[in-house]
Design a protein around this motif. Structure first.
Motif, PDB file in Angstrom:
ATOM      1  N   PHE A  57       7.310  60.072   6.902  1.00 17.03           N
ATOM      2  CA  PHE A  57       8.277  59.089   7.386  1.00 17.03           C
ATOM      3  C   PHE A  57       7.592  58.194   8.409  1.00 17.03           C
ATOM      4  O   PHE A  57       6.897  58.683   9.296  1.00 17.03           O
ATOM      5  N   GLY A  58       7.779  56.891   8.257  1.00 14.63           N
ATOM      6  CA  GLY A  58       7.224  55.938   9.212  1.00 14.63           C
ATOM      7  C   GLY A  58       5.704  55.936   9.263  1.00 14.63           C
ATOM      8  O   GLY A  58       5.125  55.680  10.318  1.00 14.63           O
ATOM      9  N   GLY A  59       5.044  56.265   8.146  1.00 13.10           N
ATOM     10  CA  GLY A  59       3.594  56.284   8.104  1.00 13.10           C
ATOM     11  C   GLY A  59       2.971  57.496   8.765  1.00 13.10           C
ATOM     12  O   GLY A  59       1.759  57.577   8.925  1.00 13.10           O
ATOM     13  N   SER A  60       3.810  58.480   9.135  1.00 19.40           N
ATOM     14  CA  SER A  60       3.311  59.670   9.821  1.00 19.40           C
ATOM     15  C   SER A  60       3.702  60.922   9.045  1.00 19.40           C
ATOM     16  O   SER A  60       4.800  61.012   8.489  1.00 19.40           O
ATOM     17  N   SER A  61       2.811  61.899   9.042  1.00 20.18           N
ATOM     18  CA  SER A  61       3.119  63.173   8.393  1.00 20.18           C
ATOM     19  C   SER A  61       3.678  64.196   9.390  1.00 20.18           C
ATOM     20  O   SER A  61       3.815  65.365   9.060  1.00 20.18           O
ATOM     21  N   ASP A  62       4.027  63.755  10.604  1.00 21.31           N
ATOM     22  CA  ASP A  62       4.691  64.646  11.557  1.00 21.31           C
ATOM     23  C   ASP A  62       5.978  65.158  10.922  1.00 21.31           C
ATOM     24  O   ASP A  62       6.562  64.490  10.056  1.00 21.31           O
ATOM     25  N   PRO A  63       6.466  66.341  11.355  1.00 25.71           N
ATOM     26  CA  PRO A  63       7.697  66.874  10.762  1.00 25.71           C
ATOM     27  C   PRO A  63       8.831  65.845  10.761  1.00 25.71           C
ATOM     28  O   PRO A  63       9.032  65.113  11.732  1.00 25.71           O
ATOM     29  N   CYS A  64       9.537  65.809   9.636  1.00 23.85           N
ATOM     30  CA  CYS A  64      10.656  64.889   9.481  1.00 23.85           C
ATOM     31  C   CYS A  64      11.668  65.516   8.522  1.00 23.85           C
ATOM     32  O   CYS A  64      11.400  66.552   7.919  1.00 23.85           O
ATOM     33  N   ALA A  65      12.814  64.882   8.422  1.00 23.60           N
ATOM     34  CA  ALA A  65      13.856  65.380   7.514  1.00 23.60           C
ATOM     35  C   ALA A  65      14.557  64.210   6.848  1.00 23.60           C
ATOM     36  O   ALA A  65      14.681  63.125   7.429  1.00 23.60           O
ATOM     37  N   PHE A  66      15.009  64.471   5.632  1.00 21.26           N
ATOM     38  CA  PHE A  66      15.826  63.512   4.888  1.00 21.26           C
ATOM     39  C   PHE A  66      17.111  64.233   4.511  1.00 21.26           C
ATOM     40  O   PHE A  66      17.073  65.275   3.846  1.00 21.26           O
ATOM     41  N   ILE A  67      18.231  63.697   4.958  1.00 22.37           N
ATOM     42  CA  ILE A  67      19.537  64.301   4.682  1.00 22.37           C
ATOM     43  C   ILE A  67      20.321  63.345   3.793  1.00 22.37           C
ATOM     44  O   ILE A  67      20.457  62.164   4.114  1.00 22.37           O
ATOM     45  N   HIS A  68      20.837  63.865   2.702  1.00 21.38           N
ATOM     46  CA  HIS A  68      21.621  63.070   1.763  1.00 21.38           C
ATOM     47  C   HIS A  68      23.007  63.699   1.669  1.00 21.38           C
ATOM     48  O   HIS A  68      23.124  64.895   1.401  1.00 21.38           O
ATOM     49  N   VAL A  75      30.198  61.906  10.155  1.00 24.36           N
ATOM     50  CA  VAL A  75      29.355  63.062   9.887  1.00 24.36           C
ATOM     51  C   VAL A  75      27.890  62.826  10.264  1.00 24.36           C
ATOM     52  O   VAL A  75      27.144  63.776  10.474  1.00 24.36           O
ATOM     53  N   CYS A  76      27.489  61.592  10.386  1.00 22.21           N
ATOM     54  CA  CYS A  76      26.088  61.237  10.601  1.00 22.21           C
ATOM     55  C   CYS A  76      25.486  61.935  11.821  1.00 22.21           C
ATOM     56  O   CYS A  76      24.504  62.670  11.699  1.00 22.21           O
ATOM     57  N   GLY A  77      26.039  61.726  12.994  1.00 17.70           N
ATOM     58  CA  GLY A  77      25.494  62.309  14.226  1.00 17.70           C
ATOM     59  C   GLY A  77      25.535  63.820  14.257  1.00 17.70           C
ATOM     60  O   GLY A  77      24.520  64.472  14.541  1.00 17.70           O
ATOM     61  N   PRO A  78      26.700  64.422  13.969  1.00 17.27           N
ATOM     62  CA  PRO A  78      26.775  65.883  14.032  1.00 17.27           C
ATOM     63  C   PRO A  78      25.822  66.612  13.093  1.00 17.27           C
ATOM     64  O   PRO A  78      25.207  67.606  13.481  1.00 17.27           O
ATOM     65  N   VAL A  79      25.653  66.128  11.871  1.00 22.07           N
ATOM     66  CA  VAL A  79      24.758  66.809  10.928  1.00 22.07           C
ATOM     67  C   VAL A  79      23.300  66.612  11.347  1.00 22.07           C
ATOM     68  O   VAL A  79      22.503  67.551  11.305  1.00 22.07           O
ATOM     69  N   ALA A  80      22.949  65.414  11.786  1.00 21.30           N
ATOM     70  CA  ALA A  80      21.585  65.178  12.265  1.00 21.30           C
ATOM     71  C   ALA A  80      21.276  66.079  13.461  1.00 21.30           C
ATOM     72  O   ALA A  80      20.187  66.646  13.557  1.00 21.30           O
ATOM     73  N   VAL A 134      22.578  69.057  14.125  1.00 28.09           N
ATOM     74  CA  VAL A 134      22.432  70.436  13.651  1.00 28.09           C
ATOM     75  C   VAL A 134      21.041  70.648  13.056  1.00 28.09           C
ATOM     76  O   VAL A 134      20.374  71.640  13.339  1.00 28.09           O
ATOM     77  N   VAL A 135      20.595  69.709  12.246  1.00 36.69           N
ATOM     78  CA  VAL A 135      19.268  69.829  11.627  1.00 36.69           C
ATOM     79  C   VAL A 135      18.192  69.791  12.708  1.00 36.69           C
ATOM     80  O   VAL A 135      17.248  70.592  12.686  1.00 36.69           O
ATOM     81  N   ALA A 136      18.341  68.908  13.681  1.00 36.62           N
ATOM     82  CA  ALA A 136      17.370  68.828  14.772  1.00 36.62           C
ATOM     83  C   ALA A 136      17.320  70.136  15.568  1.00 36.62           C
ATOM     84  O   ALA A 136      16.231  70.648  15.881  1.00 36.62           O
ATOM     85  N   GLN A 137      18.481  70.700  15.871  1.00 39.03           N
ATOM     86  CA  GLN A 137      18.542  71.948  16.645  1.00 39.03           C
ATOM     87  C   GLN A 137      17.875  73.105  15.913  1.00 39.03           C
ATOM     88  O   GLN A 137      17.183  73.913  16.517  1.00 39.03           O
ATOM     89  N   HIS A 138      18.092  73.195  14.606  1.00 41.62           N
ATOM     90  CA  HIS A 138      17.586  74.335  13.845  1.00 41.62           C
ATOM     91  C   HIS A 138      16.139  74.197  13.392  1.00 41.62           C
ATOM     92  O   HIS A 138      15.493  75.201  13.108  1.00 41.62           O
ATOM     93  N   GLY A 159      13.853  71.804  15.002  1.00 39.82           N
ATOM     94  CA  GLY A 159      12.995  71.255  16.054  1.00 39.82           C
ATOM     95  C   GLY A 159      12.498  69.855  15.743  1.00 39.82           C
ATOM     96  O   GLY A 159      11.677  69.304  16.474  1.00 39.82           O
ATOM     97  N   ILE A 160      12.991  69.248  14.671  1.00 35.47           N
ATOM     98  CA  ILE A 160      12.583  67.888  14.312  1.00 35.47           C
ATOM     99  C   ILE A 160      13.349  66.903  15.193  1.00 35.47           C
ATOM    100  O   ILE A 160      14.570  66.977  15.296  1.00 35.47           O
ATOM    101  N   PRO A 161      12.644  65.967  15.843  1.00 35.32           N
ATOM    102  CA  PRO A 161      13.325  64.983  16.693  1.00 35.32           C
ATOM    103  C   PRO A 161      14.277  64.098  15.886  1.00 35.32           C
ATOM    104  O   PRO A 161      13.993  63.754  14.730  1.00 35.32           O
ATOM    105  N   GLY A 162      15.378  63.729  16.507  1.00 36.54           N
ATOM    106  CA  GLY A 162      16.389  62.906  15.832  1.00 36.54           C
ATOM    107  C   GLY A 162      15.849  61.613  15.262  1.00 36.54           C
ATOM    108  O   GLY A 162      16.308  61.139  14.219  1.00 36.54           O
ATOM    109  N   MET A 163      14.843  61.025  15.912  1.00 39.55           N
ATOM    110  CA  MET A 163      14.269  59.773  15.416  1.00 39.55           C
ATOM    111  C   MET A 163      13.427  59.974  14.157  1.00 39.55           C
ATOM    112  O   MET A 163      12.975  59.015  13.561  1.00 39.55           O
ATOM    113  N   ARG A 164      13.240  61.235  13.757  1.00 38.67           N
ATOM    114  CA  ARG A 164      12.498  61.520  12.526  1.00 38.67           C
ATOM    115  C   ARG A 164      13.409  62.139  11.460  1.00 38.67           C
ATOM    116  O   ARG A 164      12.955  62.745  10.509  1.00 38.67           O
ATOM    117  N   ILE A 165      14.711  61.977  11.666  1.00 38.25           N
ATOM    118  CA  ILE A 165      15.694  62.467  10.692  1.00 38.25           C
ATOM    119  C   ILE A 165      16.383  61.258  10.082  1.00 38.25           C
ATOM    120  O   ILE A 165      17.114  60.535  10.757  1.00 38.25           O
TER     121      ILE A 165
END
Length: 158
Positions: free
Chosen positions: A86-97, A108-113, A115-119, A121-127
């Motif tokens: 994501f964003g030209g970087s292979s740092d940990p990231c997530a894609f939620i559909h 639902v956007c904020g709450p699900v992002a 939860v994924v970040a908490q579980h 450790g991926i920063p919200g800006m990489r979700i």
């Protein structure tokens, strides 16, 4: 047939029946259950079985709760995908559909992002998230489309 039994049979929607006083006829107003599907693909360290199950449960309850719906109609999937970038970087990231029949996806956007970040450790800006509204004719449960379930329920009430 009781109202509770009708809800259990339909599974994917709820009927609210409003009676017009002074008129024996009644008007049916249907309110869609969202029938949400939430899929998360994430990179970085793989979660162990217990952590993966905890995240799946959190995604299910958070998505359903954010839509104001029951988990009985919630479907979730979690995939560890090491080859995400994501964003030209292979740092940990997530894609939620998230897909559903109608609904306000911004709820639902904020709450699900979160939860994924908490579980994970991926920063919200990489979700990254996307959403898709699916027509009732294109969503099925137990071999019957949601549109067919609605039509059958309406016919039963008439």
């Amino acid at each position: 047939m009781s109202f509770y039994t009708l809800i259990k049979l339909l599974g994917a929607w709820i009927l609210f029946i409003f009676f017009n006083t002074g008129n024996p006829n009644f008007k049916i107003i249907t309110v869609n259950l969202i029938m949400p599907f939430c899929k998360c693909e994430y990179s970085g360290p793989a979660l162990n079985d217990d952590a993966r199950l905890q995240l799946l449960k959190a995604m299910s309850s958070t998505t359903a709760g954010s839509f104001g719906k029951s988990e009985n109609v919630m479907f979730v999937q979690l995939e560890h995908t090491p080859n995400l970038m994501f964003g030209g970087s292979s740092d940990p990231c997530a894609f939620i559909h998230i897909e559903g029949i109608g609904g306000n996806f911004s709820d639902v956007c904020g709450p699900v992002a979160d939860v994924v970040a908490q579980h994970t450790g991926i920063p919200g800006m990489r979700i990254f998230m996307n959403f898709r509204c699916v027509e009732a004719e294109n969503w099925g449960l137990s071999g019957v489309t949601i549109a067919q379930r609605r039509a059958a329920a309406a016919a039963q009430l008439n």
